[in-house]
Design a protein around this motif. Structure first.
Motif, PDB file in Angstrom:
ATOM      1  N   LEU A 301       0.917  -1.272  -0.197  1.00 20.19           N
ATOM      2  CA  LEU A 301      -0.290   0.098   0.009  1.00 20.19           C
ATOM      3  C   LEU A 301       0.871   1.036  -0.208  1.00 20.19           C
ATOM      4  O   LEU A 301       0.622   2.080  -0.924  1.00 20.19           O
ATOM      5  CB  LEU A 301      -0.808  -0.244   1.066  1.00 20.19           C
ATOM      6  N   LEU A 302       1.970   1.461   0.816  1.00 19.54           N
ATOM      7  CA  LEU A 302       2.740   2.468   1.109  1.00 19.54           C
ATOM      8  C   LEU A 302       3.404   2.626  -0.220  1.00 19.54           C
ATOM      9  O   LEU A 302       3.743   4.223  -0.743  1.00 19.54           O
ATOM     10  CB  LEU A 302       3.565   2.227   2.251  1.00 19.54           C
ATOM     11  N   LEU A 303       3.976   1.552  -0.875  1.00 17.95           N
ATOM     12  CA  LEU A 303       4.604   1.875  -2.335  1.00 17.95           C
ATOM     13  C   LEU A 303       3.894   2.138  -3.557  1.00 17.95           C
ATOM     14  O   LEU A 303       4.291   2.410  -4.556  1.00 17.95           O
ATOM     15  CB  LEU A 303       5.381   0.433  -2.348  1.00 17.95           C
ATOM     16  N   SER A 304       2.642   2.253  -3.180  1.00 14.79           N
ATOM     17  CA  SER A 304       1.618   2.702  -4.414  1.00 14.79           C
ATOM     18  C   SER A 304       1.356   4.144  -4.012  1.00 14.79           C
ATOM     19  O   SER A 304       0.394   4.726  -4.920  1.00 14.79           O
ATOM     20  CB  SER A 304       0.179   1.867  -4.310  1.00 14.79           C
ATOM     21  N   THR A 305       2.031   4.852  -3.261  1.00 15.10           N
ATOM     22  CA  THR A 305       1.682   6.231  -3.074  1.00 15.10           C
ATOM     23  C   THR A 305       2.464   7.107  -3.933  1.00 15.10           C
ATOM     24  O   THR A 305       3.560   6.750  -4.186  1.00 15.10           O
ATOM     25  CB  THR A 305       1.651   6.585  -1.545  1.00 15.10           C
ATOM     26  N   PRO A 306       2.336   8.333  -4.067  1.00 12.12           N
ATOM     27  CA  PRO A 306       2.966   9.527  -4.346  1.00 12.12           C
ATOM     28  C   PRO A 306       4.522   9.654  -3.605  1.00 12.12           C
ATOM     29  O   PRO A 306       5.358  10.117  -4.260  1.00 12.12           O
ATOM     30  CB  PRO A 306       2.295  10.841  -4.462  1.00 12.12           C
ATOM     31  N   TRP A 307       4.577   9.228  -2.501  1.00 13.33           N
ATOM     32  CA  TRP A 307       5.614   9.409  -1.856  1.00 13.33           C
ATOM     33  C   TRP A 307       6.592   8.259  -1.660  1.00 13.33           C
ATOM     34  O   TRP A 307       7.749   8.539  -1.081  1.00 13.33           O
ATOM     35  CB  TRP A 307       5.407   9.746  -0.110  1.00 13.33           C
ATOM     36  N   ALA A 308       6.283   7.255  -2.470  1.00 12.84           N
ATOM     37  CA  ALA A 308       7.005   6.121  -2.480  1.00 12.84           C
ATOM     38  C   ALA A 308       8.426   6.224  -3.112  1.00 12.84           C
ATOM     39  O   ALA A 308       8.366   6.991  -3.946  1.00 12.84           O
ATOM     40  CB  ALA A 308       6.435   4.856  -2.882  1.00 12.84           C
ATOM     41  N   PRO A 309       9.362   5.618  -2.478  1.00 12.50           N
ATOM     42  CA  PRO A 309      10.827   5.835  -3.395  1.00 12.50           C
ATOM     43  C   PRO A 309      10.715   5.125  -4.741  1.00 12.50           C
ATOM     44  O   PRO A 309       9.692   4.280  -4.861  1.00 12.50           O
ATOM     45  CB  PRO A 309      11.764   4.922  -2.626  1.00 12.50           C
ATOM     46  N   PRO A 310      11.454   5.470  -5.697  1.00  7.76           N
ATOM     47  CA  PRO A 310      11.416   4.762  -7.226  1.00  7.76           C
ATOM     48  C   PRO A 310      11.514   3.409  -7.096  1.00  7.76           C
ATOM     49  O   PRO A 310      12.220   2.883  -6.317  1.00  7.76           O
ATOM     50  CB  PRO A 310      12.584   5.694  -7.858  1.00  7.76           C
ATOM     51  N   ALA A 311      10.644   2.780  -7.804  1.00 13.23           N
ATOM     52  CA  ALA A 311      10.851   1.286  -7.801  1.00 13.23           C
ATOM     53  C   ALA A 311      12.215   0.770  -8.447  1.00 13.23           C
ATOM     54  O   ALA A 311      12.568   1.301  -9.220  1.00 13.23           O
ATOM     55  CB  ALA A 311       9.687   0.662  -8.786  1.00 13.23           C
ATOM     56  N   ASP A 312      12.512  -0.340  -7.748  1.00 16.16           N
ATOM     57  CA  ASP A 312      13.771  -1.017  -8.443  1.00 16.16           C
ATOM     58  C   ASP A 312      13.483  -2.431  -8.439  1.00 16.16           C
ATOM     59  O   ASP A 312      13.498  -3.164  -7.384  1.00 16.16           O
ATOM     60  CB  ASP A 312      14.976  -0.660  -7.113  1.00 16.16           C
ATOM     61  N   PRO A 313      13.285  -2.940  -9.585  1.00  9.85           N
ATOM     62  CA  PRO A 313      13.159  -4.122  -9.980  1.00  9.85           C
ATOM     63  C   PRO A 313      13.996  -5.090  -9.238  1.00  9.85           C
ATOM     64  O   PRO A 313      13.864  -6.421  -8.961  1.00  9.85           O
ATOM     65  CB  PRO A 313      12.791  -4.491 -11.255  1.00  9.85           C
ATOM     66  N   GLY A 314      14.983  -4.654  -9.475  1.00  4.97           N
ATOM     67  CA  GLY A 314      16.456  -5.497  -9.046  1.00  4.97           C
ATOM     68  C   GLY A 314      16.328  -5.825  -7.548  1.00  4.97           C
ATOM     69  O   GLY A 314      17.019  -6.795  -7.265  1.00  4.97           O
ATOM     70  N   ARG A 315      15.670  -5.138  -6.686  1.00  5.64           N
ATOM     71  CA  ARG A 315      15.488  -5.411  -5.194  1.00  5.64           C
ATOM     72  C   ARG A 315      14.179  -6.206  -4.705  1.00  5.64           C
ATOM     73  O   ARG A 315      14.033  -6.345  -3.720  1.00  5.64           O
ATOM     74  CB  ARG A 315      15.728  -4.369  -4.510  1.00  5.64           C
ATOM     75  N   ARG A 316      13.413  -6.511  -5.756  1.00  7.79           N
ATOM     76  CA  ARG A 316      12.258  -7.223  -5.315  1.00  7.79           C
ATOM     77  C   ARG A 316      12.458  -8.661  -5.087  1.00  7.79           C
ATOM     78  O   ARG A 316      13.643  -9.265  -5.781  1.00  7.79           O
ATOM     79  CB  ARG A 316      11.037  -7.053  -6.473  1.00  7.79           C
ATOM     80  N   PRO A 317      11.753  -9.267  -4.172  1.00  6.93           N
ATOM     81  CA  PRO A 317      12.027 -10.938  -4.134  1.00  6.93           C
ATOM     82  C   PRO A 317      11.644 -11.598  -5.329  1.00  6.93           C
ATOM     83  O   PRO A 317      10.818 -11.330  -6.513  1.00  6.93           O
ATOM     84  CB  PRO A 317      10.645 -11.053  -3.038  1.00  6.93           C
ATOM     85  N   ALA A 318      12.198 -12.934  -5.383  1.00  3.41           N
ATOM     86  CA  ALA A 318      12.198 -13.575  -6.638  1.00  3.41           C
ATOM     87  C   ALA A 318      10.868 -13.982  -7.129  1.00  3.41           C
ATOM     88  O   ALA A 318      10.512 -14.045  -8.172  1.00  3.41           O
ATOM     89  CB  ALA A 318      13.068 -14.862  -6.584  1.00  3.41           C
ATOM     90  N   GLY A 319       9.870 -13.985  -5.827  1.00  9.96           N
ATOM     91  CA  GLY A 319       8.500 -14.620  -6.205  1.00  9.96           C
ATOM     92  C   GLY A 319       7.667 -13.410  -6.676  1.00  9.96           C
ATOM     93  O   GLY A 319       6.573 -13.463  -6.671  1.00  9.96           O
ATOM     94  N   GLY A 320       8.208 -11.994  -6.344  1.00 13.58           N
ATOM     95  CA  GLY A 320       7.394 -11.067  -6.690  1.00 13.58           C
ATOM     96  C   GLY A 320       6.895 -10.391  -5.403  1.00 13.58           C
ATOM     97  O   GLY A 320       7.296 -11.104  -4.519  1.00 13.58           O
ATOM     98  N   GLY A 321       6.077  -9.369  -5.393  1.00 16.04           N
ATOM     99  CA  GLY A 321       5.630  -8.764  -4.204  1.00 16.04           C
ATOM    100  C   GLY A 321       6.477  -7.971  -3.510  1.00 16.04           C
ATOM    101  O   GLY A 321       7.965  -7.692  -4.092  1.00 16.04           O
TER     102      GLY A 321
END
Length: 416
Positions: A301-321
């Protein structure tokens, strides 16, 4: 100091609950684990085991000041790394090439549960022939490169005061099982004897805290502590006391010489746990997966907001989420105003690390980062929000009109 011949309540007397805790984390990590009374205690033991006095340790400047003092207590020189402004993790590529050959170890932070780039750091440490040590206090349940945080280093330290909420305890996990016995003996020699009074206070504390919350007395309680001089910090950082710190350096490596700094916020950090304490820690650990799942929901929920830091696909868990973060560092333009708004609504903000350690301690006690701007920017704008209180916090930020802050690009950007 205690000896290996522990009496009642010592390691041998408490082996059943202690061993059960170790087996629980070993099953999660696939590594041998030693139960320790705190993460900072385990880190000191690891630094003493792997690093000769006088060595240099690369670490993050956006970190608890206690960790700086643990490194100093081990007789080592902290070397502050450049960071990425987007998430406060170590920027491996921005570390000067000549620095790698001067280091004795690298210490990760995994700030708020966001993993540092462990695969890249592991490769650099292997090339330099030095150990990688992982501070996973915020990161139990996080992963990077398809492996759990804590499974990349020669050693990793975990806290049970964070996600687990046990207010005590931790683990020292090791890659080489042959080192476990020596580390366990070293920890045993550093432990303070058990204290029935401290165990009783530990048992009563949750009930006292619940009563304070129920009666709406939290702010009054903090004001009383400040009035009586019983708080140990001035704002975010504790007083450095440079003259005292310089005197302590003459005794290093020596945990006792640095005790007045290392114990801040956790006076029982080296106390041998009794059965009451270990039993409660075990009960909290049994609920870890439930807590992590709730953290994932709040983090998403927090990462879906305007205040969230830029997404970094390389740091997400292997299974997603999302990572089950201990805190989500939202990036807010006027962070202090947001903190005041949250505090008025009963949502106090902790785990702030501003200013960075090189600005706080100065060149007398640490090597400054070669590119400090990103760390300064992140430390000034990061608002660590508890994912378990995500919806309430977001309502407050919306009501107070908090504006998002946009992370600068490049290791030396902004705030220099």
């Amino acid at each position: 100091m205690a000896t290996g011949e522990a009496g009642p309540g010592g390691v041998r007397g408490e082996s059943r609950p202690g061993r059960r805790l170790e087996e629980t984390l070993r099953a999660r990590l696939g590594r041998e684990c030693v139960y320790v009374p705190s993460c900072r205690f385990g880190l000191y033991a690891a630094l003493r085991h792997w690093c000769a006095p006088g060595g240099r340790v690369l670490m993050s400047p956006v970190n608890d000041d206690v960790i700086l003092f643990v490194v100093l207590a081990a007789g080592l020189r902290p070397v502050q790394a450049p960071l990425r402004a987007r998430d406060g993790s170590i920027d491996v590529d921005a570390v000067p090439e000549e620095t790698w050959g001067t280091l004795s170890a690298v210490l990760t932070t995994n700030l708020y549960g966001n993993p540092d780039p462990a695969p890249a750091l592991r490769a650099r440490c292997d090339a330099a022939g030095i150990p990688l040590l992982e501070d996973a206090a915020h990161a139990i349940g996080s992963e990077v490169g398809g492996r759990p945080v804590g499974a990349w280093g020669d050693a990793a330290v975990f806290s049970l005061s964070k996600h687990v909420g046990a207010k005590a305890g931790g683990f020292l996990a090791v890659a080489d099982p042959a080192r476990r016995e020596a580390l366990e003996r070293a920890c045993e020699d550093l432990l303070a004897p058990p204290s029935p009074r401290a165990d009783l206070a530990y048992a009563v504390r949750p009930h006292a805290e619940a009563a304070v919350r129920a009666l709406g007395l939290r702010r009054a309680a903090w004001a009383t502590l400040r009035l009586l001089g019983l708080t140990e910090r001035e704002g975010i950082r504790m007083p450095l006391r440079p003259a005292d710190l310089a005197r302590a350096a003459k005794a290093a490596p020596d945990l006792t010489a640095y005790d007045s700094w290392v114990r801040v916020d956790l006076h029982d950090y080296r106390l041998r746990g009794g059965r009451l304490r270990l039993g409660r820690v075990a009960r909290h650990l049994d609920r870890l997966d439930e807590v992590l799942e709730r953290c994932r929901e709040g983090t998403e929920l927090l990462l879906s907001t305007p205040w969230a830091p830029p997404a970094d696909p390389g740091r997400r868990p292997a299974g997603g989420g999302a990572q089950p973060l201990f805190r989500v560092p939202l990036l807010v333009e006027d962070r202090d105003a947001a903190i005041r708004a949250l505090d008025r609504r009963g949502l106090p903000v902790g785990y702030l690390y501003d200013p960075p350690l090189d600005d706080y301690a100065g060149p007398g006690f640490t090597d400054p980062s070669p590119a400090p701007g990103a760390a300064r920017w992140f430390a000034r704008h990061a608002l660590p929000v508890d994912p378990l209180r995500a919806r309430r916090a977001l309502r407050v930020l919306e009501e107070c009109g908090a504006r998002p802050a946009r992370a600068p690009e490049g290791p030396g950007s902004s705030g220099g």
